[in-house]
Structures are given as C-alpha cells and as structure tokens.
Scaffold this motif. Structure first.
Motif, PDB file in Angstrom:
ATOM      1  N   SER A  93       0.832  -1.203   0.000  1.00 10.86           N
ATOM      2  CA  SER A  93       0.000   0.000   0.000  1.00 10.86           C
ATOM      3  C   SER A  93       0.866   1.253   0.000  1.00 10.86           C
ATOM      4  CB  SER A  93      -0.934   0.000   1.211  1.00 10.86           C
ATOM      5  OG  SER A  93      -1.806  -1.103   1.175  1.00 10.86           O
ATOM      6  N   TRP A  94       1.887   1.252   0.854  1.00  7.01           N
ATOM      7  CA  TRP A  94       2.789   2.401   0.906  1.00  7.01           C
ATOM      8  C   TRP A  94       3.511   2.591  -0.425  1.00  7.01           C
ATOM      9  CZ3 TRP A  94       5.004   6.713   1.295  1.00  7.01           C
ATOM     10  CH2 TRP A  94       6.382   6.884   1.134  1.00  7.01           C
ATOM     11  N   LEU A  95       4.017   1.519  -1.006  1.00 12.17           N
ATOM     12  CA  LEU A  95       4.726   1.643  -2.278  1.00 12.17           C
ATOM     13  C   LEU A  95       3.792   2.132  -3.383  1.00 12.17           C
ATOM     14  CD1 LEU A  95       7.003  -1.550  -2.232  1.00 12.17           C
ATOM     15  CD2 LEU A  95       7.648   0.829  -1.760  1.00 12.17           C
ATOM     16  N   GLY A  96       2.522   1.731  -3.306  1.00 12.75           N
ATOM     17  CA  GLY A  96       1.546   2.219  -4.276  1.00 12.75           C
ATOM     18  C   GLY A  96       1.311   3.712  -4.132  1.00 12.75           C
ATOM     19  N   VAL A  97       1.190   4.180  -2.890  1.00  8.42           N
ATOM     20  CA  VAL A  97       1.012   5.620  -2.644  1.00  8.42           C
ATOM     21  C   VAL A  97       2.244   6.385  -3.111  1.00  8.42           C
ATOM     22  CG1 VAL A  97       0.792   7.370  -0.834  1.00  8.42           C
ATOM     23  CG2 VAL A  97      -0.583   5.284  -0.727  1.00  8.42           C
ATOM     24  N   PHE A  98       3.417   5.847  -2.797  1.00 13.39           N
ATOM     25  CA  PHE A  98       4.662   6.499  -3.223  1.00 13.39           C
ATOM     26  C   PHE A  98       4.735   6.600  -4.745  1.00 13.39           C
ATOM     27  CE2 PHE A  98       8.964   6.031  -4.865  1.00 13.39           C
ATOM     28  CZ  PHE A  98       9.603   7.115  -4.287  1.00 13.39           C
ATOM     29  N   ALA A  99       4.414   5.516  -5.435  1.00 15.91           N
ATOM     30  CA  ALA A  99       4.475   5.505  -6.896  1.00 15.91           C
ATOM     31  C   ALA A  99       3.523   6.534  -7.492  1.00 15.91           C
ATOM     32  CB  ALA A  99       4.143   4.107  -7.431  1.00 15.91           C
ATOM     33  N   ALA A 100       2.330   6.653  -6.911  1.00 19.41           N
ATOM     34  CA  ALA A 100       1.354   7.629  -7.412  1.00 19.41           C
ATOM     35  C   ALA A 100       1.869   9.053  -7.230  1.00 19.41           C
ATOM     36  CB  ALA A 100       0.023   7.440  -6.697  1.00 19.41           C
ATOM     37  N   MET A 101       2.427   9.338  -6.052  1.00 23.93           N
ATOM     38  CA  MET A 101       2.983  10.679  -5.810  1.00 23.93           C
ATOM     39  C   MET A 101       4.160  10.960  -6.732  1.00 23.93           C
ATOM     40  SD  MET A 101       2.941  11.242  -1.683  1.00 23.93           S
ATOM     41  CE  MET A 101       4.116   9.893  -1.427  1.00 23.93           C
ATOM     42  N   TYR A 102       5.003   9.970  -6.897  1.00 28.58           N
ATOM     43  CA  TYR A 102       6.216  10.120  -7.713  1.00 28.58           C
ATOM     44  C   TYR A 102       5.866  10.436  -9.163  1.00 28.58           C
ATOM     45  CZ  TYR A 102      10.648   8.767  -9.914  1.00 28.58           C
ATOM     46  OH  TYR A 102      11.800   8.749 -10.653  1.00 28.58           O
ATOM     47  N   VAL A 103       4.993   9.630  -9.739  1.00 25.48           N
ATOM     48  CA  VAL A 103       4.593   9.841 -11.139  1.00 25.48           C
ATOM     49  C   VAL A 103       3.848  11.156 -11.290  1.00 25.48           C
ATOM     50  CG1 VAL A 103       3.168   8.952 -13.024  1.00 25.48           C
ATOM     51  CG2 VAL A 103       4.533   7.374 -11.643  1.00 25.48           C
ATOM     52  N   GLY A 104       2.972  11.442 -10.326  1.00 23.14           N
ATOM     53  CA  GLY A 104       2.225  12.691 -10.390  1.00 23.14           C
ATOM     54  C   GLY A 104       3.130  13.915 -10.355  1.00 23.14           C
ATOM     55  N   PHE A 107       5.095  14.384 -13.727  1.00 20.49           N
ATOM     56  CA  PHE A 107       4.279  15.009 -14.770  1.00 20.49           C
ATOM     57  C   PHE A 107       3.966  16.459 -14.445  1.00 20.49           C
ATOM     58  CE2 PHE A 107       3.466  10.617 -16.084  1.00 20.49           C
ATOM     59  CZ  PHE A 107       3.497  10.756 -17.473  1.00 20.49           C
ATOM     60  N   TYR A 108       3.736  16.749 -13.157  1.00 17.24           N
ATOM     61  CA  TYR A 108       3.443  18.132 -12.757  1.00 17.24           C
ATOM     62  C   TYR A 108       4.624  19.043 -13.068  1.00 17.24           C
ATOM     63  CZ  TYR A 108       2.247  22.121  -9.838  1.00 17.24           C
ATOM     64  OH  TYR A 108       1.978  23.393  -9.376  1.00 17.24           O
ATOM     65  N   ASN A 109       5.839  18.519 -12.853  1.00 13.96           N
ATOM     66  CA  ASN A 109       7.055  19.286 -13.135  1.00 13.96           C
ATOM     67  C   ASN A 109       7.501  19.146 -14.587  1.00 13.96           C
ATOM     68  OD1 ASN A 109       7.250  20.144 -10.455  1.00 13.96           O
ATOM     69  ND2 ASN A 109       8.503  18.376  -9.862  1.00 13.96           N
ATOM     70  N   ASN A 110       6.726  18.404 -15.368  1.00 14.35           N
ATOM     71  CA  ASN A 110       7.087  18.164 -16.766  1.00 14.35           C
ATOM     72  C   ASN A 110       8.483  17.556 -16.872  1.00 14.35           C
ATOM     73  OD1 ASN A 110       6.515  18.162 -19.520  1.00 14.35           O
ATOM     74  ND2 ASN A 110       7.421  20.187 -19.841  1.00 14.35           N
ATOM     75  N   PHE A 111       8.802  16.681 -15.911  1.00  8.04           N
ATOM     76  CA  PHE A 111      10.096  15.988 -15.870  1.00  8.04           C
ATOM     77  C   PHE A 111      11.268  16.970 -15.813  1.00  8.04           C
ATOM     78  CE2 PHE A 111       7.073  13.115 -17.746  1.00  8.04           C
ATOM     79  CZ  PHE A 111       7.385  11.876 -17.197  1.00  8.04           C
ATOM     80  N   GLY A 112      11.012  18.159 -15.292  1.00  7.70           N
ATOM     81  CA  GLY A 112      12.051  19.187 -15.316  1.00  7.70           C
ATOM     82  C   GLY A 112      12.669  19.531 -13.978  1.00  7.70           C
TER      83      GLY A 112
END
Length: 218
Positions: A93-104, A107-112
């Motif tokens: 569950s924690w790794l799933g939450v982390f992955a969602a935050m990480y990917v989000g 994309f929010y930073n446009n990989f920058g």
C-alpha cells in the motif's frame, strides 16, 4: 579532487564495511546492502560528473535513484517488522502511494525538476517507521542488548538522517533565498550523512558478530 567529498567518502567507507561484514550473509535484506550501497556510490559520483563536467542538471539521476532508495529502505523496514506480524499489504500500500505521488510530481514538473515533495513525504514516512520500530522494541518481551543490536543501530542512523533531511526539505524554499544559510544546509546534510553511515557501519559489525555467534543465522 572534485569526486572526493564528505558524501562520497562516507558512502564509500560504509560500502567497504558492508562488503567486509556482510560478505557471506544469507538473509536477503542484509545481503542487499552491498549492491544498494554500490549503487549509492555510483549515483553520487555520476551526479558530480554530470554537474561539474557535463555542465547540465543532474536531477534525473537522483529521480531514478529515489525509486531504489524508497524500495530498498521500505523493504528493510518490512524485514524488521516481520517478527511482529507485519502484513505485506501495508508495504504494498505504501509503495503504491509512493508511486502515485512520484509519477504525479514528475508530470506536474514536466520531468524538469527533482521530485522534492515526494522525497519529503518519503522522509516523513521513514521517520514514523523508525519511531514505530522503537515502539515495537519497547513492547517486545524478548530482551536484546541494544548496544549490540544491528536493527537498532540501522534504524537509529536512518532516523537521524531522514528527520534532519525532512526539516531541511520543509524549509528548502526559505534556505534557497539565503546563500549563507544554504551553506549551513550543506553542512547539516554532510553531518547527517556521516552519522547515518557510521551507525549503519556499526550495524553491519553487530550483524557480523551475531552471525559468528549464531552460525544458523547465516
């Protein structure tokens, strides 16, 4: 030399300690310290090379490393919690939450940019995980001298580092506006690195002594 810094030296010495004390280790969680610390050293050297010699931003390499850092540290906490009937579902569950935050955040930073907010949340979780381990040890009826407890010293080093880095990350925007304070922040991170890797190295020694006194542990 550019590559010889407090971070690289402390990481490399801890890596050598892992090789010496954990060589022949049969428990996967402990055995993985050797490749993880090797990766840590390689990332630190690579980050310096990219920044100083290629003259480009090195945040991509640290963004990738964050995945390994979270995965390995979370797995090791899971290993420490297993004797207390910790469920694998919590880890997933924690790794799933982390992955969602990480990917989000990517994309929010446009990989920058570096995924700093995800890293801060991860640090907070590891601080809480460390405190929870202390709580479990206090309730544990099985006596273990903490001076020679490998898990205790690893958790202590982890707590020092992630608590300090959490505080620094929370105030990072403020510190970024003051060059003199930024240098203080750099010193603080160096001190945190030294403390953590000293504690980790001692944990490896404790684990080595435990294996020698109880061959059945591997």
């Amino acid at each position: 030399m550019t590559f010889v810094t407090v971070n690289t030296v402390s990481e490399f010495l801890c890596f050598l300690a892992a090789i010496f004390f954990l060589y022949g280790e049969k428990v996967t969680a402990w055995k993985l310290f050797i490749p993880f610390l090797l990766l840590t050293c390689a990332v630190e050297i690579g980050g310096i090379y990219i920044r100083e010699y290629m003259r480009i931003y090195n945040y991509p390499i640290y963004n990738v490393y964050l995945l390994f850092e979270c995965g390995f540290t979370s797995y090791f906490f899971y290993y420490l919690y297993k004797p207390y009937h910790y469920k694998a579902l919590w880890l997933l569950s924690w790794l799933g939450v982390f992955a969602a935050m990480y990917v989000g955040e990517l994309f929010y930073n446009n990989f920058g940019r570096f995924t700093s907010h995800t890293a801060t949340v991860m640090s907070v979780v590891f601080v809480l995980a460390s405190l929870y381990f202390y709580y479990l040890k206090l309730k544990d009826e099985h006596f273990e001298p903490l001076l020679f407890s490998a898990p205790f010293w690893w958790v202590s080093g982890t707590l020092f580092f992630y608590f300090g880095s959490t505080v620094c990350n929370i105030f990072s925007d403020y510190l970024a506006e003051h060059e003199r304070i930024r240098s203080v922040r750099y010193i603080i991170f160096n001190i945190l690195d030294i403390i953590m890797y000293i504690f980790w190295s001692y944990a490896f020694l404790c684990r080595y002594r435990q294996r020698k006194s109880s061959p059945s542990l591997g």
